[in-house]
Motif scaffolding. Structure first.
Motif, mmCIF file in Angstrom:
data_model
loop_
_atom_site.group_PDB
_atom_site.id
_atom_site.type_symbol
_atom_site.label_atom_id
_atom_site.label_comp_id
_atom_site.label_asym_id
_atom_site.label_seq_id
_atom_site.Cartn_x
_atom_site.Cartn_y
_atom_site.Cartn_z
ATOM 1 N N LEU A 99 0.829 -1.204 0.000
ATOM 2 C CA LEU A 99 0.000 0.000 0.000
ATOM 3 C C LEU A 99 0.865 1.257 0.000
ATOM 4 C CD1 LEU A 99 -2.821 1.106 -0.095
ATOM 5 C CD2 LEU A 99 -2.964 0.885 2.402
ATOM 6 N N ILE A 100 2.022 1.212 0.657
ATOM 7 C CA ILE A 100 2.953 2.331 0.557
ATOM 8 C C ILE A 100 3.369 2.529 -0.896
ATOM 9 C CG2 ILE A 100 5.301 3.085 1.123
ATOM 10 C CD1 ILE A 100 4.902 1.853 3.887
ATOM 11 N N ALA A 101 3.701 1.437 -1.572
ATOM 12 C CA ALA A 101 4.104 1.534 -2.976
ATOM 13 C C ALA A 101 2.964 2.060 -3.836
ATOM 14 C CB ALA A 101 4.560 0.166 -3.478
ATOM 15 N N GLN A 102 1.770 1.522 -3.665
ATOM 16 C CA GLN A 102 0.654 1.973 -4.482
ATOM 17 C C GLN A 102 0.348 3.453 -4.238
ATOM 18 O OE1 GLN A 102 -3.642 0.802 -3.909
ATOM 19 N NE2 GLN A 102 -3.194 -0.501 -5.678
ATOM 20 N N THR A 103 0.512 3.911 -3.011
ATOM 21 C CA THR A 103 0.238 5.310 -2.676
ATOM 22 C C THR A 103 1.264 6.250 -3.297
ATOM 23 O OG1 THR A 103 -0.760 4.615 -0.577
ATOM 24 C CG2 THR A 103 -0.066 6.912 -0.738
ATOM 25 N N LEU A 104 2.517 5.839 -3.349
ATOM 26 C CA LEU A 104 3.578 6.707 -3.855
ATOM 27 C C LEU A 104 3.786 6.612 -5.358
ATOM 28 C CD1 LEU A 104 6.256 6.199 -1.046
ATOM 29 C CD2 LEU A 104 4.743 8.165 -1.357
ATOM 30 N N LEU A 105 3.347 5.502 -5.947
ATOM 31 C CA LEU A 105 3.545 5.330 -7.383
ATOM 32 C C LEU A 105 2.416 5.981 -8.182
ATOM 33 C CD1 LEU A 105 4.962 1.687 -7.483
ATOM 34 C CD2 LEU A 105 6.206 3.856 -7.661
ATOM 35 N N ARG A 106 2.568 5.977 -9.494
ATOM 36 C CA ARG A 106 1.659 6.685 -10.391
ATOM 37 C C ARG A 106 0.820 5.701 -11.187
ATOM 38 N NH1 ARG A 106 7.172 8.915 -12.662
ATOM 39 N NH2 ARG A 106 7.292 6.644 -12.675
ATOM 40 N N ASP A 107 -0.225 6.204 -11.819
ATOM 41 C CA ASP A 107 -1.116 5.332 -12.596
ATOM 42 C C ASP A 107 -0.389 4.650 -13.742
ATOM 43 O OD1 ASP A 107 -3.186 6.089 -10.945
ATOM 44 O OD2 ASP A 107 -4.017 7.557 -12.353
ATOM 45 N N THR A 108 0.694 5.246 -14.224
ATOM 46 C CA THR A 108 1.450 4.673 -15.344
ATOM 47 C C THR A 108 2.433 3.593 -14.916
ATOM 48 O OG1 THR A 108 3.028 6.493 -15.122
ATOM 49 C CG2 THR A 108 1.272 6.757 -16.751
ATOM 50 N N ASP A 109 2.629 3.431 -13.599
ATOM 51 C CA ASP A 109 3.532 2.400 -13.097
ATOM 52 C C ASP A 109 2.805 1.067 -12.955
ATOM 53 O OD1 ASP A 109 5.618 4.307 -12.865
ATOM 54 O OD2 ASP A 109 4.813 4.971 -10.935
ATOM 55 N N HIS A 110 3.544 -0.030 -12.985
ATOM 56 C CA HIS A 110 2.973 -1.375 -12.950
ATOM 57 C C HIS A 110 3.342 -2.045 -11.623
ATOM 58 C CE1 HIS A 110 2.336 -1.708 -17.522
ATOM 59 N NE2 HIS A 110 2.803 -0.488 -17.286
ATOM 60 N N ILE A 111 2.348 -2.550 -10.914
ATOM 61 C CA ILE A 111 2.554 -3.141 -9.585
ATOM 62 C C ILE A 111 2.140 -4.610 -9.627
ATOM 63 C CG2 ILE A 111 1.909 -3.029 -7.152
ATOM 64 C CD1 ILE A 111 1.310 -0.043 -7.561
ATOM 65 N N HIS A 112 3.040 -5.496 -9.186
ATOM 66 C CA HIS A 112 2.783 -6.933 -9.145
ATOM 67 C C HIS A 112 3.038 -7.426 -7.724
ATOM 68 C CE1 HIS A 112 2.692 -7.216 -13.580
ATOM 69 N NE2 HIS A 112 3.666 -6.310 -13.531
ATOM 70 N N LEU A 113 2.017 -8.011 -7.097
ATOM 71 C CA LEU A 113 2.090 -8.395 -5.685
ATOM 72 C C LEU A 113 1.745 -9.871 -5.519
ATOM 73 C CD1 LEU A 113 0.034 -5.361 -4.340
ATOM 74 C CD2 LEU A 113 2.534 -5.520 -4.485
ATOM 75 N N LEU A 124 -5.537 -8.608 0.789
ATOM 76 C CA LEU A 124 -4.711 -7.814 -0.119
ATOM 77 C C LEU A 124 -5.478 -7.477 -1.395
ATOM 78 C CD1 LEU A 124 -1.772 -6.738 -0.713
ATOM 79 C CD2 LEU A 124 -1.384 -8.940 -1.860
ATOM 80 N N HIS A 125 -6.162 -8.482 -1.926
ATOM 81 C CA HIS A 125 -6.946 -8.281 -3.153
ATOM 82 C C HIS A 125 -8.043 -7.258 -2.914
ATOM 83 C CE1 HIS A 125 -9.825 -9.251 -6.384
ATOM 84 N NE2 HIS A 125 -8.754 -9.625 -7.058
ATOM 85 N N TYR A 126 -8.700 -7.328 -1.787
ATOM 86 C CA TYR A 126 -9.779 -6.398 -1.455
ATOM 87 C C TYR A 126 -9.265 -4.967 -1.352
ATOM 88 C CZ TYR A 126 -13.459 -4.098 1.246
ATOM 89 O OH TYR A 126 -14.419 -3.221 1.685
ATOM 90 N N THR A 127 -8.108 -4.793 -0.750
ATOM 91 C CA THR A 127 -7.590 -3.454 -0.468
ATOM 92 C C THR A 127 -6.947 -2.798 -1.681
ATOM 93 O OG1 THR A 127 -7.183 -4.063 1.834
ATOM 94 C CG2 THR A 127 -6.000 -2.148 1.008
ATOM 95 N N LEU A 128 -6.255 -3.581 -2.520
ATOM 96 C CA LEU A 128 -5.419 -2.963 -3.546
ATOM 97 C C LEU A 128 -5.806 -3.233 -4.990
ATOM 98 C CD1 LEU A 128 -3.350 -3.326 -0.932
ATOM 99 C CD2 LEU A 128 -1.711 -2.587 -2.636
ATOM 100 N N SER A 129 -6.585 -4.266 -5.266
ATOM 101 C CA SER A 129 -6.745 -4.685 -6.664
ATOM 102 C C SER A 129 -7.674 -3.809 -7.483
ATOM 103 C CB SER A 129 -7.222 -6.140 -6.725
ATOM 104 O OG SER A 129 -8.531 -6.245 -6.186
ATOM 105 N N ALA A 130 -8.370 -2.871 -6.841
ATOM 106 C CA ALA A 130 -9.259 -2.003 -7.618
ATOM 107 C C ALA A 130 -8.471 -1.087 -8.550
ATOM 108 C CB ALA A 130 -10.136 -1.173 -6.681
ATOM 109 N N ALA A 131 -7.239 -0.795 -8.225
ATOM 110 C CA ALA A 131 -6.408 0.063 -9.069
ATOM 111 C C ALA A 131 -6.024 -0.682 -10.347
ATOM 112 C CB ALA A 131 -5.162 0.500 -8.315
ATOM 113 N N GLU A 132 -6.175 -0.042 -11.465
ATOM 114 C CA GLU A 132 -5.926 -0.695 -12.752
ATOM 115 C C GLU A 132 -4.455 -1.060 -12.939
ATOM 116 O OE1 GLU A 132 -7.472 1.551 -15.976
ATOM 117 O OE2 GLU A 132 -9.565 1.394 -15.326
#
Length: 259
Positions: A99-113, A124-132
């Motif tokens: 969540l720290i990473a998702q908060t600091l990163l941008r929509d153009t960045d790619h996050i794999h967890l 984890l899926h409930y909290t973070l997966s809504a972001a595209e």
């Protein structure tokens, strides 16, 4: 390891060490107008409640972030992430590294967890997966990292943070990291490890130093959370450390020495 639950330890001094350096590295990466990849092998649930029964039982957060948050000014990326997450989730919320990473990163960045534990993965899926830009996998993190590397885009960072309850992790980590960096030689690799009364980490770190002599190895010591608690410090091995991170680590060392 499927028995490990980070809710009992969220916000402790090891988290402060790890998350402060992670936030600083991500802040550096986002200063360039180029997309990046963020990978995490053992993500946990991503969001914790420091007023919950687990955190209250151990008291580790009270001796951690609740005690030392003033170390970080309002403009520090770690503090910025904490502020944004509390505004959204409440004053007792504490973010895990995803969540720290998702908060600091941008929509153009790619996050794999990756998170293998069924309940932790569901949270984890409930909290973070809504972001595209975020993908959450119920998969062994070491396997996921090997399958994704080199990621697209190649510029980026991976955080490796196992429970270390599987003792073989200490022996296999140098080989895993060596294989990973051959595939992805430009990636920033951050490995968190505990410093215990029985210093199991030392042969691992010696092997990593031999393979990667330019790695930043940063360790801090702190009092045990309670009588008989085996963790007495926190370590980060960082391959391809971003510019300026060594200075930030040195400043953090001085803070921990004040405890």
């Amino acid at each position: 390891m499927l028995s490990y639950q980070h809710a009992y330890h969220a916000g402790n001094l090891a988290d402060v060490h790890k998350h402060a350096l992670l936030a600083q590295a991500l802040d550096y990466l986002t200063q360039k107008d180029k997309p990046l990849s963020y990978l995490e092998t053992h993500a946990g649930r991503g969001l914790y409640d420091l007023s919950g029964a687990e955190a209250q039982k151990t008291g580790e957060a009270a001796q951690g972030i609740s005690l030392v948050e003033q170390w970080f000014g309002a403009d520090h990326p770690y503090r910025r992430a904490l502020t944004a997450i509390r505004e959204k989730h409440g004053p007792s919320a504490y973010p895990g590294s995803p969540l720290i990473a998702q908060t600091l990163l941008r929509d153009t960045d790619h996050i794999h967890l990756a998170e293998l534990h069924p309940q932790e993965h569901a949270a984890l899926h409930y909290t973070l997966s809504a972001a595209e830009n975020t993908k959450v996998y119920q998969k062994d993190g070491f396997e996921l990292a090997q399958s994704l590397c080199p990621p697209d885009p190649r510029r980026g960072l991976i955080l490796i943070d196992p429970s270390w309850e599987v003792k073989d992790d200490y022996a296999t980590m140098p080989r895993f990291v060596g294989t990973l960096t051959k595939k992805w030689n430009v990636g920033i690799v951050m490995i968190w490890y505990p410093i215990l009364t029985d210093p199991q980490h030392k042969p691992m770190i010696a092997a990593i130093r031999d393979m990667h002599p330019d790695a930043l190895i940063h360790e801090v010591a702190f009092p045990p959370a309670r009588k008989g608690h085996r963790m007495i410090g926190s370590g980060m091995a960082i391959l391809n450390p971003p510019w300026g991170l060594t200075d930030h680590a040195t400043a953090l060392t001085k803070r921990f020495k004040s405890l």
